[in-house]
Design an enzyme around this catalytic site. Structure first.
Site, PDB file in Angstrom:
ATOM      1  N   HIS A   1      -0.949  11.375  -1.991  1.00 36.85           N
ATOM      2  CA  HIS A   1      -2.265  10.925  -1.530  1.00 36.85           C
ATOM      3  C   HIS A   1      -3.244  12.081  -1.335  1.00 36.85           C
ATOM      4  O   HIS A   1      -4.351  12.075  -1.860  1.00 36.85           O
ATOM      5  CB  HIS A   1      -2.109  10.147  -0.214  1.00 36.85           C
ATOM      6  CG  HIS A   1      -3.396   9.622   0.316  1.00 36.85           C
ATOM      7  ND1 HIS A   1      -4.253  10.376   1.094  1.00 36.85           N
ATOM      8  CD2 HIS A   1      -4.001   8.427   0.158  1.00 36.85           C
ATOM      9  CE1 HIS A   1      -5.319   9.660   1.397  1.00 36.85           C
ATOM     10  NE2 HIS A   1      -5.192   8.474   0.845  1.00 36.85           N
TER      11      HIS A   1
ATOM     12  N   HIS B   1       0.822  -1.209   0.000  1.00 37.11           N
ATOM     13  CA  HIS B   1       0.000   0.000   0.000  1.00 37.11           C
ATOM     14  C   HIS B   1       0.859   1.264   0.000  1.00 37.11           C
ATOM     15  O   HIS B   1       1.689   1.448   0.894  1.00 37.11           O
ATOM     16  CB  HIS B   1      -0.876  -0.031   1.262  1.00 37.11           C
ATOM     17  CG  HIS B   1      -1.887   1.057   1.338  1.00 37.11           C
ATOM     18  ND1 HIS B   1      -2.138   1.746   2.500  1.00 37.11           N
ATOM     19  CD2 HIS B   1      -2.741   1.562   0.408  1.00 37.11           C
ATOM     20  CE1 HIS B   1      -3.098   2.624   2.279  1.00 37.11           C
ATOM     21  NE2 HIS B   1      -3.483   2.543   1.017  1.00 37.11           N
TER      22      HIS B   1
END
Ligand code: G3P
Ligand code: MG
Length: 252
Positions: A58, A16
């Site tokens: 992100h 991730h």
């Protein structure tokens, strides 16, 4: 009919944001660390700089993961490279730059690592980001063994990606439980699968999707027993931060 991935061609374990907990997320350093732990597929978040360069980040802003502040989409790529995207994590990563998608494509393809590109548009630029990231993925992965899996929470971005590069596999990210209209949504977007939030994933959702021919990836799974359970239910892959206990080096 979905654009199916009838036999999931990718690894079952996906790191991730690279190995985004032990190294600064969404950097080349995090990809290298994940690869060093045996991961052969990385998930990472991509958006556009002011001048349209695809970069890994992100949040809408740089505040959390760099020594800069404000929206990344207000800065050109050249301006973004002046900030430090590693020191916030730990001193050993000081100086880590924001990576372009070009750099990550070069590293992953050269090392036989597959990609799940999460299209993470800055709020308000969903269609443009979906289109640009899909076009770049199409070009950069042209000679790769497998194309990247594109995913997004944004249906606008996925639709734009589908229109720009229809041959690339796409998955819809779902934040909440499987909605009643999941099949219509996946069909409209011509997705091959759904990427589900572990917090809202039950056996019935996995089986409904799998029985309809869709792939299922679950994020973010950091518990070994839970990872094992999801894979036993028929999930194709899990996305994890836990690169030690959940590792391709010792099958779970
Ligand atoms: O793609 C799976 C996961 O990364 C989605 O959530 O917020 O970590 O990007 P987030
Ligand atoms: Mg993500």
């Amino acid at each position: 009919m979905p654009t199916t991935c009838p036999n999931w061609p990718y690894p079952r374990l996906i790191a991730h944001r690279g190995a985004g907990r032990q190294a600064p997320e969404n950097t080349l350093a995090s990809m290298r660390l994940g690869a060093g732990h045996g991961f052969l597929m990385m998930e990472y978040d991509v958006k556009l700089s002011r001048d349209g360069v695809a970069v890994l980040l992100h949040d809408d802003t740089m505040d959390r993961t760099s020594n800069g502040s404000g929206r990344a989409s207000d800065q050109t790529f050249a301006e973004l490279t002046r900030f430090d995207f590693g020191a916030w994590h730990s001193p050993s990563y000081a100086g880590e730059p924001i990576p372009s998608l070009h750099a990550i494509a070069a590293y992953t393809i050269a090392n036989g690592i597959h990609s799940n590109i999460e299209i993470k548009p800055t709020t308000g630029s969903e269609a443009e980001t979906g289109r640009q990231v899909a076009l770049l993925a199409q070009a950069l992965w042209r000679d790769a063994s497998l194309p990247p899996l594109l995913s997004s929470f944004s249906e606008t971005a996925l639709l734009a990606a589908q229109q720009a590069a229809p041959e690339l596999p796409r998955a819809l990210l779902l934040e909440k439980a499987l909605p009643a209209d999941w099949q219509e949504r996946l069909q409209r977007l011509q997705c091959c699968g759904a990427n589900l939030n572990d917090k809202h994933t039950d056996r019935s959702s996995v089986e409904q999707l799998r029985n309809a021919g869709y792939t299922v990836v679950v994020w973010t799974v950091n518990d070994v027993d839970r990872a094992r359970e999801l894979l036993e239910w028929g999930c194709d892959a899990i996305v994890t931060d836990e690169i030690e206990a959940i590792s391709p080096r010792h099958p779970i």
